[in-house]
Write a protein that holds these residues in place. Structure first.
Motif, PDB file in Angstrom:
ATOM      1  N   ALA A  13      -8.269  17.511   8.600  1.00  0.00           N
ATOM      2  CA  ALA A  13      -8.193  17.883   7.013  1.00  0.00           C
ATOM      3  C   ALA A  13      -8.211  16.408   6.385  1.00  0.00           C
ATOM      4  O   ALA A  13      -7.671  15.189   6.791  1.00  0.00           O
ATOM      5  CB  ALA A  13      -7.057  18.644   6.685  1.00  0.00           C
ATOM      6  N   VAL A  14      -9.372  16.354   5.289  1.00  0.00           N
ATOM      7  CA  VAL A  14      -9.368  15.154   4.766  1.00  0.00           C
ATOM      8  C   VAL A  14      -8.734  15.456   3.307  1.00  0.00           C
ATOM      9  O   VAL A  14      -9.198  16.175   2.529  1.00  0.00           O
ATOM     10  CB  VAL A  14     -10.751  14.964   4.103  1.00  0.00           C
ATOM     11  CG1 VAL A  14     -11.168  13.600   3.374  1.00  0.00           C
ATOM     12  CG2 VAL A  14     -11.650  14.685   5.823  1.00  0.00           C
ATOM     13  N   THR A  15      -7.960  14.330   2.967  1.00  0.00           N
ATOM     14  CA  THR A  15      -7.047  14.474   1.640  1.00  0.00           C
ATOM     15  C   THR A  15      -7.454  13.196   0.943  1.00  0.00           C
ATOM     16  O   THR A  15      -7.316  12.113   1.454  1.00  0.00           O
ATOM     17  CB  THR A  15      -5.476  14.437   1.949  1.00  0.00           C
ATOM     18  OG1 THR A  15      -5.131  15.566   2.722  1.00  0.00           O
ATOM     19  CG2 THR A  15      -4.981  14.514   0.528  1.00  0.00           C
ATOM     20  N   PRO A  16      -8.071  13.381  -0.400  1.00  0.00           N
ATOM     21  CA  PRO A  16      -8.320  12.283  -1.165  1.00  0.00           C
ATOM     22  C   PRO A  16      -6.984  11.697  -1.844  1.00  0.00           C
ATOM     23  O   PRO A  16      -6.176  12.377  -2.225  1.00  0.00           O
ATOM     24  CB  PRO A  16      -9.188  12.780  -2.229  1.00  0.00           C
ATOM     25  CG  PRO A  16      -8.882  14.213  -2.345  1.00  0.00           C
ATOM     26  CD  PRO A  16      -8.225  14.657  -1.102  1.00  0.00           C
ATOM     27  N   VAL A  17      -7.120  10.271  -1.895  1.00  0.00           N
ATOM     28  CA  VAL A  17      -5.803   9.547  -2.522  1.00  0.00           C
ATOM     29  C   VAL A  17      -6.384   8.732  -3.491  1.00  0.00           C
ATOM     30  O   VAL A  17      -7.262   7.843  -3.292  1.00  0.00           O
ATOM     31  CB  VAL A  17      -5.010   8.961  -1.364  1.00  0.00           C
ATOM     32  CG1 VAL A  17      -3.908   8.062  -2.020  1.00  0.00           C
ATOM     33  CG2 VAL A  17      -4.620   9.676  -0.250  1.00  0.00           C
ATOM     34  N   THR A  18      -5.700   8.911  -4.884  1.00  0.00           N
ATOM     35  CA  THR A  18      -6.202   8.059  -5.892  1.00  0.00           C
ATOM     36  C   THR A  18      -5.061   7.210  -6.282  1.00  0.00           C
ATOM     37  O   THR A  18      -4.071   7.643  -6.466  1.00  0.00           O
ATOM     38  CB  THR A  18      -6.591   9.024  -7.067  1.00  0.00           C
ATOM     39  OG1 THR A  18      -7.597   9.868  -6.699  1.00  0.00           O
ATOM     40  CG2 THR A  18      -7.145   8.001  -8.227  1.00  0.00           C
ATOM     41  N   GLN A  19      -5.503   5.797  -6.371  1.00  0.00           N
ATOM     42  CA  GLN A  19      -4.411   4.777  -6.670  1.00  0.00           C
ATOM     43  C   GLN A  19      -4.978   4.229  -8.238  1.00  0.00           C
ATOM     44  O   GLN A  19      -6.081   3.844  -8.317  1.00  0.00           O
ATOM     45  CB  GLN A  19      -4.675   3.469  -5.620  1.00  0.00           C
ATOM     46  CG  GLN A  19      -4.326   3.949  -4.000  1.00  0.00           C
ATOM     47  CD  GLN A  19      -4.335   2.727  -3.299  1.00  0.00           C
ATOM     48  OE1 GLN A  19      -5.094   2.954  -2.475  1.00  0.00           O
ATOM     49  NE2 GLN A  19      -3.831   1.666  -3.685  1.00  0.00           N
ATOM     50  N   ASN A  20      -3.877   4.244  -8.878  1.00  0.00           N
ATOM     51  CA  ASN A  20      -4.089   3.591 -10.370  1.00  0.00           C
ATOM     52  C   ASN A  20      -3.713   2.362 -10.201  1.00  0.00           C
ATOM     53  O   ASN A  20      -2.250   2.014  -9.791  1.00  0.00           O
ATOM     54  CB  ASN A  20      -3.308   4.432 -11.274  1.00  0.00           C
ATOM     55  CG  ASN A  20      -3.803   4.253 -12.617  1.00  0.00           C
ATOM     56  OD1 ASN A  20      -3.114   3.163 -13.083  1.00  0.00           O
ATOM     57  ND2 ASN A  20      -4.348   4.900 -13.372  1.00  0.00           N
ATOM     58  N   PHE A  21      -4.453   1.303 -10.767  1.00  0.00           N
ATOM     59  CA  PHE A  21      -4.143  -0.285 -10.722  1.00  0.00           C
ATOM     60  C   PHE A  21      -3.780  -0.588 -12.258  1.00  0.00           C
ATOM     61  O   PHE A  21      -4.017  -1.872 -12.433  1.00  0.00           O
ATOM     62  CB  PHE A  21      -5.289  -1.040  -9.995  1.00  0.00           C
ATOM     63  CG  PHE A  21      -5.446  -0.592  -8.641  1.00  0.00           C
ATOM     64  CD1 PHE A  21      -4.623  -1.670  -7.635  1.00  0.00           C
ATOM     65  CD2 PHE A  21      -6.162   0.377  -8.089  1.00  0.00           C
ATOM     66  CE1 PHE A  21      -4.724  -1.445  -6.462  1.00  0.00           C
ATOM     67  CE2 PHE A  21      -6.079   0.596  -6.779  1.00  0.00           C
ATOM     68  CZ  PHE A  21      -5.538  -0.338  -5.762  1.00  0.00           C
ATOM     69  N   GLU A  76      -8.920   2.347 -11.173  1.00  0.00           N
ATOM     70  CA  GLU A  76      -8.494   3.011 -10.272  1.00  0.00           C
ATOM     71  C   GLU A  76      -9.408   3.069  -9.112  1.00  0.00           C
ATOM     72  O   GLU A  76     -10.613   2.861  -9.160  1.00  0.00           O
ATOM     73  CB  GLU A  76      -7.919   4.472 -10.804  1.00  0.00           C
ATOM     74  CG  GLU A  76      -9.185   5.466 -11.223  1.00  0.00           C
ATOM     75  CD  GLU A  76      -8.869   6.604 -11.531  1.00  0.00           C
ATOM     76  OE1 GLU A  76      -7.666   6.754 -12.162  1.00  0.00           O
ATOM     77  OE2 GLU A  76      -9.578   7.830 -11.556  1.00  0.00           O
ATOM     78  N   TYR A  77      -8.813   3.549  -7.795  1.00  0.00           N
ATOM     79  CA  TYR A  77      -9.384   3.384  -6.761  1.00  0.00           C
ATOM     80  C   TYR A  77      -9.037   4.963  -5.878  1.00  0.00           C
ATOM     81  O   TYR A  77      -7.969   5.236  -5.657  1.00  0.00           O
ATOM     82  CB  TYR A  77      -9.006   2.203  -5.863  1.00  0.00           C
ATOM     83  CG  TYR A  77      -9.616   2.259  -4.138  1.00  0.00           C
ATOM     84  CD1 TYR A  77     -11.033   2.467  -4.050  1.00  0.00           C
ATOM     85  CD2 TYR A  77      -8.898   2.070  -3.308  1.00  0.00           C
ATOM     86  CE1 TYR A  77     -11.446   2.559  -2.849  1.00  0.00           C
ATOM     87  CE2 TYR A  77      -9.101   2.226  -1.968  1.00  0.00           C
ATOM     88  CZ  TYR A  77     -10.579   2.238  -1.676  1.00  0.00           C
ATOM     89  OH  TYR A  77     -11.137   2.261  -0.355  1.00  0.00           O
ATOM     90  N   THR A  78     -10.113   5.442  -5.320  1.00  0.00           N
ATOM     91  CA  THR A  78      -9.838   6.920  -4.605  1.00  0.00           C
ATOM     92  C   THR A  78     -10.262   6.580  -3.274  1.00  0.00           C
ATOM     93  O   THR A  78     -11.695   6.084  -2.851  1.00  0.00           O
ATOM     94  CB  THR A  78     -10.644   7.959  -5.548  1.00  0.00           C
ATOM     95  OG1 THR A  78     -10.283   8.089  -6.530  1.00  0.00           O
ATOM     96  CG2 THR A  78     -10.642   9.441  -4.628  1.00  0.00           C
ATOM     97  N   TYR A  79      -9.596   7.123  -2.128  1.00  0.00           N
ATOM     98  CA  TYR A  79      -9.981   6.963  -0.605  1.00  0.00           C
ATOM     99  C   TYR A  79      -9.720   8.248  -0.137  1.00  0.00           C
ATOM    100  O   TYR A  79      -8.935   8.965  -0.547  1.00  0.00           O
ATOM    101  CB  TYR A  79      -9.762   5.723  -0.180  1.00  0.00           C
ATOM    102  CG  TYR A  79      -8.366   5.529  -0.044  1.00  0.00           C
ATOM    103  CD1 TYR A  79      -7.529   6.114   1.335  1.00  0.00           C
ATOM    104  CD2 TYR A  79      -7.615   4.995  -0.992  1.00  0.00           C
ATOM    105  CE1 TYR A  79      -6.390   5.944   1.235  1.00  0.00           C
ATOM    106  CE2 TYR A  79      -5.979   4.879  -0.810  1.00  0.00           C
ATOM    107  CZ  TYR A  79      -5.400   5.403   0.255  1.00  0.00           C
ATOM    108  OH  TYR A  79      -4.337   5.291   0.568  1.00  0.00           O
ATOM    109  N   ASN A  80     -10.310   8.428   1.281  1.00  0.00           N
ATOM    110  CA  ASN A  80      -9.775   9.715   2.000  1.00  0.00           C
ATOM    111  C   ASN A  80      -8.949   9.374   3.059  1.00  0.00           C
ATOM    112  O   ASN A  80      -9.113   8.282   3.879  1.00  0.00           O
ATOM    113  CB  ASN A  80     -11.174  10.509   2.289  1.00  0.00           C
ATOM    114  CG  ASN A  80     -12.050  10.863   1.273  1.00  0.00           C
ATOM    115  OD1 ASN A  80     -11.236  11.349   0.239  1.00  0.00           O
ATOM    116  ND2 ASN A  80     -13.358  10.926   1.341  1.00  0.00           N
ATOM    117  N   VAL A  81      -7.963  10.143   3.123  1.00  0.00           N
ATOM    118  CA  VAL A  81      -7.090  10.139   4.188  1.00  0.00           C
ATOM    119  C   VAL A  81      -7.541  11.293   5.389  1.00  0.00           C
ATOM    120  O   VAL A  81      -7.319  12.476   4.780  1.00  0.00           O
ATOM    121  CB  VAL A  81      -5.476  10.134   4.000  1.00  0.00           C
ATOM    122  CG1 VAL A  81      -4.688  10.111   5.232  1.00  0.00           C
ATOM    123  CG2 VAL A  81      -5.415   8.682   3.194  1.00  0.00           C
TER     124      VAL A  81
END
Length: 819
Positions: free
Chosen positions: A679-687, A667-672
Motif C-alpha cells: 500500500a502506498v501512503t502519501p506523506v506531506t512535509q511542511n517546511f 512543502e514536500y510530498t513523497y510516497n511511503v
C-alpha cells in the motif's frame, strides 16, 4: 644602516599617524605612483612633505590604485616619494599656495637597496574596502601549517563547519574562486579539496558580498576569491616553510621567485602528510504512534590520513612596457586513507538488546589535478585602458574505494573525471577622469563522468545504488558595466547574461535529461563619501545557484546501513535578489565596517529527510533518505559589523559579529510503500519555518617581552534550528606565539588549534517532520581533534614584511569595482 632604519621608522610612524588623523584645512596635493617598468600602481608608497621653514614633516601613503591625497597648509615644501626596493624621487623645493596635482610619478627599481632596509610598513590582517573585505593571510599566525579550509574559517563573515562546508553570512551557497576564476584547485568535492591546499600558498582572501556584473552570477550568498602567492620582488628570492604537529601534521612548502627586466618566474611547492582522528556518534530513536519502538546506536571512530603534493609553476614574460603574457601550470596529487570502526547496537522498546555488530570500513582515495592557464594583458595607456585574455584547461580525477566488513560485507568504488575549459576576455575603457566602461565574455565548459559501483551479496536489487553518470554543463556569459564618480557620489551599473545548457545521461537506465535556460543578472552599486573617513555603500545584485552534478544524480550513496543520500534530476536553479547597505567609519585608531543585508530566494534548494521502510539484515527497518528539493522561497536578513582597534604598536584587537534571520516556505510530498501490503501512503512535509542564528569572533595580537608575538582567536557560532533539525552552538579557540630569529630571516610559530577541543557538530534531526516524527536522530561529529603544531619559516633575499607588487595579469579584483 641604523640611521636608515631609524629614519624609515620615523617616516612610517609619522605618515601612519597622519593617515589616521582628521583632515587638515588648507591645500590638497594629489598624484599617482606607479612602477616605471610595468606601469602597475604601487600600493603603500610613502609621500613625504617637509616644510623648509618650520622643518615639520607631513605626508601620506598610496591606496591600492597607487593614488594619494595629502592635505596640508600653504608653504614651501621639499617633496619626496619612496617605496621599498625602488629609487626615491625628490622634487625641487617649491612654494605651494593652492591645490596641486603631481600627476603620475614613476619609480624605478633599486635592487641593491633590498638588504639595507629592515622596517617596512606592515599591512593589517584585514583591509576594509568599500566593496569588499580583504583578509591578508601572511599576518595570521593561527593558520600557519594549516590549509585553505583553516584560512577561510578565520575570515570575517565566513564559517567552516566541522565537516568542511563553507558558508558566508550563514548561507552555504557561496562561490569560491581562485585568482578571480573558477579553478580545478577547488576540486570535485570542494570541501575536501580545500583541505589539501596549504595555507602558505595563499596570499589573501577577498570577501565580495555585492559582486558587480564582471563576476559569475553563481553563488547567492556572494563570492570568496582566494588569491595565491605570486612573487614580484626583483632578483632571486624565496622562502622555505616546515611544519610538524600532533596529531600527525607534517608539511613543507617552498616559494621561489626570480624576476629580471623581461621575465618573472614564480613557483610554489608543497608536500604534506597529515593524520586526522575523529568521532561520529549517532543515536536513532524509532517511534510508533508517538511511542518508542526501537533504538539504534552507532559509535564510529575515524582514523584519517592523507599524503599530498602540489606544485604551481608560473612564467610571466614582458613583451614590452605595456603588455605581458603569463603561463602557469598547477599539479596536485594526493592519496588519502580512512579506516572507521563503527560499533552498532540495536534495542527494542523494553531496552532488550536485539543485535550487535562492528562495521569496519576501509576507504582509500586518490585525487589528481592538472591545470594549464595562459593570461595576456595589454595596457594601452597609463590611465587604465586595457585588454586581458585568459584561457584555462584542467583535468581532475578522483577515485574512491571502500571495503566494508560487517554482517553483510560490501565493496564499493567511485571513479570521477572532470574536464574543464575556460575562455575569458575583459576590456576596460576609461572615459574622462572619473568614468569607466567595461565589457567582457566568459565561457566555461565542463564534462564530467562518474562511475559508482556497489558489490554486496545481500543487497536488495531494487535499491542497488550502482550507476554511471555523464554530466555536461556549458555556460556562455556576456557582461557590460559603466561606472562614474561625481564629487562624493559614485555608481557602477551593470548587466550580465548567462546562457546555460546542461545534459545529464544515466547510462544504467538509458535516461537522458536536458536543461536550457537564459538569464539576465542586473547589478547596481552606489557609494557616497560623507567625509574622508566615512562612507556609505548600497548594492543590489541578482544571483543564482545551479545544482551541481551530485545534486542531480538520482542514484543513492550509502552513508550507513540506515542513512542514504541521493540527488534529484528535477532540480531547478535557485534565484536570489540581494541587497546590501554598508557603512565605513575610521576614527582615530578604530576602523568600523558594518552592513545590513537582505536576500529573497525563489526555488530555494534545500536538503530534506524522508523516511522509507526497507529490509536491513533481514529485519523490516525504517531508513533515512536525504535528497535536495526545490522549496517555494526563502528570505534571509541580517546585519554584521567588523571592528579593528590598534591600541598601540604592541596591542591590536579585532572582532566581528553577524546576526541573521531566515524564513522558509514550502512543502514536500513523497510516497511511503508498506512492504507487507504494498500500500502506498502519501506523506506531506511542511517546511514553513522562521528562525535566527549568529556567530562572532574576537582576535587579539599582543607583543610580549623578548619580541614574542602572540595571537588569540575565539569563535562562537550560535545554535540554529530549521524545520527538520536543531543544531547546537559551537565554541572554539586558537592560540599562537611567534618569534623572529636568525637576524629576522626566520620565524618560529607555535600554534594550538581548537585549544579546548570543543569544535564538535551536534545536531538533532526529525523525520519526516518536527511535528510528527517517526524517528529522531541525535548526531555528534568531530572531524579533527585539538592540534598542536610548530612552524619554521626561513626567508632569503627578502624581508619579513616585504610588500609584493601586483601582477600585470588579469584578476577580477582589479578595476571597475571601485566606483
Amino acid at each position: 644602516m641604523k640611521k636608515t632604519t631609524l629614519l624609515l621608522l620615523c617616516l612610517f610612524t609619522s605618515t601612519f599617524l597622519l593617515a589616521q588623523s582628521p583632515p587638515l584645512k588648507g591645500i590638497t596635493i594629489t598624484g599617482k605612483v606607479v612602477d616605471a617598468n610595468s606601469n602597475q600602481p604601487l600600493e603603500y608608497a610613502t609621500v613625504v612633505l617637509k616644510n623648509t621653514k618650520t622643518q615639520k614633516i607631513t605626508g601620506g601613503i598610496t591606496d591600492d590604485k597607487g593614488l594619494f591625497k595629502v592635505q596640508t597648509s600653504k608653504g614651501t615644501y621639499q617633496i619626496s616619494v619612496e617605496f621599498i626596493s625602488f629609487k626615491t624621487i625628490n622634487f625641487p623645493v617649491q612654494e605651494i599656495l593652492a591645490n596641486k596635482k603631481l600627476g603620475i610619478i614613476k619609480l624605478k627599481e633599486d635592487a641593491s637597496s633590498l638588504d639595507e632596509v629592515v622596517v617596512i610598513a606592515e599591512k593589517s590582517t584585514v583591509d576594509i574596502r568599500l566593496d569588499k573585505k580583504i583578509y591578508n593571510v601572511g599576518k595570521d599566525m593561527t593558520v600557519k601549517g594549516g590549509t585553505a579550509s583553516d584560512v577561510l574559517d578565520n575570515v570575517p563573515s565566513v564559517d567552516v563547519d566541522p565537516e568542511g562546508v563553507v558558508s558566508l553570512r550563514g548561507s552555504e551557497n557561496v562561490r569560491i574562486l581562485i585568482d578571480g576564476k573558477p579553478s580545478a584547485l577547488v576540486g570535485l568535492s570542494g570541501a575536501d579539496a580545500l583541505k589539501q591546499l596549504p595555507s602558505d600558498a595563499i596570499e589573501r582572501v577577498e570577501v565580495i558580498t555585492s559582486p558587480s556584473a564582471r563576476y559569475d552570477s553563481e553563488g547567492t550568498a556572494g563570492i570568496l576569491n582566494i588569491i595565491l602567492r605570486k612573487g614580484k620582488a626583483s632578483g632571486f628570492n624565496g622562502s622555505v616553510n616546515v611544519t610538524v604537529g600532533d596529531p600527525k601534521n607534517y608539511q613543507t612548502a617552498v616559494n621561489l621567485n626570480l624576476r629580471t627586466e623581461k621575465i618573472n618566474v614564480f613557483t610554489n611547492l608543497g608536500y604534506s602528510d597529515n593524520g586526522s582522528p575523529g568521532v561520529y556518534d549517532s543515536d536513532v530513536t524509532y517511534l510508533s504512534n508517538g511511542a518508542i519502538d526501537s533504538v539504534r546506536i552507532e559509535n564510529r571512530d575515524n582514523d584519517r590520513s592523507r599524503k599530498g603534493f602540489n606544485a604551481n609553476f608560473g612564467l610571466e614574460y614582458y613583451l614590452n612596457k605595456k603588455s605581458s603574457i603569463t603561463g602557469t601550470i598547477f599539479v596536485r596529487d594526493s592519496d588519502g586513507k580512512n579506516i572507521s570502526y563503527n560499533n552498532i547496537s540495536s534495542f527494542d522498546n523494553a531496552n532488550t538488546n536485539l543485535y550487535n555488530s562492528t562495521r569496519i570500513q576501509d576507504e582509500g582515495e586518490t585525487d589528481e589535478t592538472l591545470q594549464f592557464s595562459l593570461n595576456y594583458v595589454n595596457n594601452f595607456n597609463e590611465n587604465g585602458h586595457k585588454l586581458t585574455l585568459d584561457w584555462q584547461h584542467s583535468a581532475s580525477k578522483e577515485n574512491e574505494s571502500a571495503i566494508i566488513t560487517d554482517i553483510n560485507p560490501e565493496t564499493n568504488a567511485t571513479n570521477e573525471l572532470s574536464i574543464d575549459n575556460l575562455v575569458q576576455a575583459d576590456y576596460v575603457l576609461p572615459i574622462g577622469k572619473n568614468a569607466q566602461f567595461e565589457a567582457g565574455y566568459r565561457g566555461s565548459f565542463q564534462d564530467l563522468t562518474s562511475d559508482y559501483l556497489v558489490i554486496a551479496p545481500n543487497l536488495d536489487p531494487a535499491y542497488n545504488p550502482s550507476n554511471n553518470l555523464e554530466f555536461t554543463q556549458n555556460v556562455n556569459a556576456f557582461y557590460t558595466q559603466f561606472g562614474s564618480k561625481i564629487n562624493k557620489f559614485s555608481y557602477l551599473l551593470g548587466i550580465r547574461t548567462e546562457i546555460t545548457n546542461i545534459d545529464i545521461k544515466l547510462l544504467n537506465t538509458n535516461e537522458n535529461y536536458n536543461k536550457k535556460y537564459t538569464d539576465f543578472f542586473p547589478t547596481v552599486n552606489f557609494g557616497y563619501e560623507l567625509t574622508e573617513n566615512q562612507s556609505f555603500t548600497l548594492g543590489y545584485s541578482k544571483r543564482l545557484r545551479r545544482p551541481h552534478s551530485r545534486y542531480l544524480n538520482p542514484f543513492e550513496s550509502r552513508e550507513s546501513e540506515v542513512i542514504f543520500s541521493k540527488g534529484n534530476v528535477n532540480l531547478d536553479p535557485t534565484y536570489t535578489n540581494s541587497f546590501d547597505l554598508g557603512y565605513l567609519n575610521k576614527f582615530g585608531k578604530v576602523t568600523l565596517n558594518s552592513s545590513i543585508y537582505y536576500q529573497h530566494s525563489t526555488n530555494n534548494i534545500a536538503r530534506v529527510n524522508s523516511q522509507e521502510t526497507r529490509f536491513v539484515n533481514g529485519k523490516e527497518t525504517n531508513v533515512l533518505v536525504r535528497q535536495p528539493i526545490n522549496l517555494a522561497s526563502e528570505e534571509r536578513a541580517g546585519f554584521e559589523f567588523t571592528a579593528n582597534y590598534n591600541a598601540s604598536k604592541k596591542v591590536r584587537f579585532s572582532g566581528s559579529f553577524n546576526f541573521y534571520q531566515f524564513e522558509t516556505e514550502g512543502e514536500y510530498t513523497y510516497n511511503v510503500t508498506d512492504l507487507n501490503t504494498n500500500a502506498v501512503t502519501p506523506v506531506t512535509q511542511n517546511f514553513d519555518t522562521k528562525n535566527n542564528s549568529w556567530f562572532t569572533r574576537f582576535d587579539a595580537k599582543i607583543t610580549l617581552p623578548w619580541d614574542i608575538q602572540s595571537q588569540t582567536r575565539i569563535f562562537y557560532r550560535g545554535p540554529k534550528d530549521d524545520a527538520q533539525s536543531d543544531v547546537k552552538g559551537i565554541l572554539s579557540a586558537n592560540l599562537a606565539f611567534s618569534k623572529d630569529i636568525l637576524k629576522d630571516k626566520a620565524t618560529l610559530v607555535l600554534n594550538v588549534s581548537d585549544l579546548f577541543n570543543t569544535r564538535k557538530y551536534q545536531v538533532t534531526g526529525y523525520a519526516p517532520s518536527r511535528e510528527n516524527p517517526t524517528n529522531i536522530t541525535d548526531q555528534t561529529f568531530q572531524r579533527r581533534m585539538r592540534q598542536v603544531s610548530l612552524n619554521f619559516t626561513y626567508r632569503f633575499n627578502q624581508n619579513k614584511n616585504q610588500k609584493e607588487r601586483k601582477s600585470g595579469g588579469n584578476r577580477e579584483d582589479e578595476g571597475g569595482d571601485e566606483f
